[in-house]
Design a protein around this motif. Sequence first.
Motif: not given
Length: 338
Positions: A246-257
């Motif tokens: 919701r905060e728009g954070k780019i974390t590793l699960p997002v990077v990989l997906s």
Amino acid sequence: MGVVVAFEEKSAAGTGIERLVRLVAADMTRVNQLIVSRTGSDVAMIPEIANHLISSGGKRLRPMLTIATAALSAYRGDGHVKLAAAVEFMHTATLLHDDVVDESDMRRGKLAARMLWGNEASVLVGDFLLGQAFKMMVEVGSLGALDVLSTAAAVIAEGEVMQLAAAKNTETTEDEYLAVIRAKTAALFAAACEVGPIIADRPKAEIAACRSYGANLGVAFQLIDDALDYGGASAKLGKNVGDDFREGKITLPVVLSFRRGDSEERAFWKRALQDGDVREGDLDRAIGLMRKHGAIDDTVERARHYGKMAKDALAIFPQGEMRAALDEAVDFCIARAH
């Protein structure tokens, strides 16, 4: 996606930090007493805000690591107690500042200080705690420890700015993301572990080993936090599941997906995170894409990799109860999700 295991359940199964807690208990009592005394101020709002967060159930893992590595280094003295308290104050200050930057509503299952006292007060009390931390470092009288912790404070701030620059940028690479968490999270873990052998006047190899242990543990710890945000329970996380999304954070699960997705999936991530256009059902879709591409499992696998490096770093120390306890601390951090 792997099964998320709660702290308490895992501890009951024997993989926890009970041994570490027991071994550092006497010194941590002194640390906690020092924390309480150093949050005192004639300005009533300062102890109110500080104690709201300090007393809210944090594990005190970072100061425990300072006490533990001092013991591992056969330190004799009282300086480790003040340094451990300084480490906790630095950590608390960064949490107060983080919640303002991230506009977070919750912290450790309670309303964030900014929601109760406002952003300005939260930032200023964080500054007060940093000042108290540096005061205690100076009182210890170790220029080496002061150098390590003051450098960490600067690196953490750099990490915050790096994260701001990368915020909502779905093109962020894994290397770029790891650079952020090495600065933002792992730097304090590393410093917390390094100051113990420094004040014990240990050889450079042992100091470097403790620093490496802390740095790798810190990366593993953050990667598990990243995974838990998409597969944990809010009661265990101390925040709402999906807050990072919701905060728009780019974390590793997002990077990989994002990297592994097709053009339509990448468009979804850009809309939700980059444009901030989060719609009903988007969190479920995000988790579904992470499952499809194995992003959460792979994030946990990377955490295990860093955990192994943390354990290997301590291999130069002889086998003993404190070293075993520090190994178990790695297992504890990673066992939160598997």
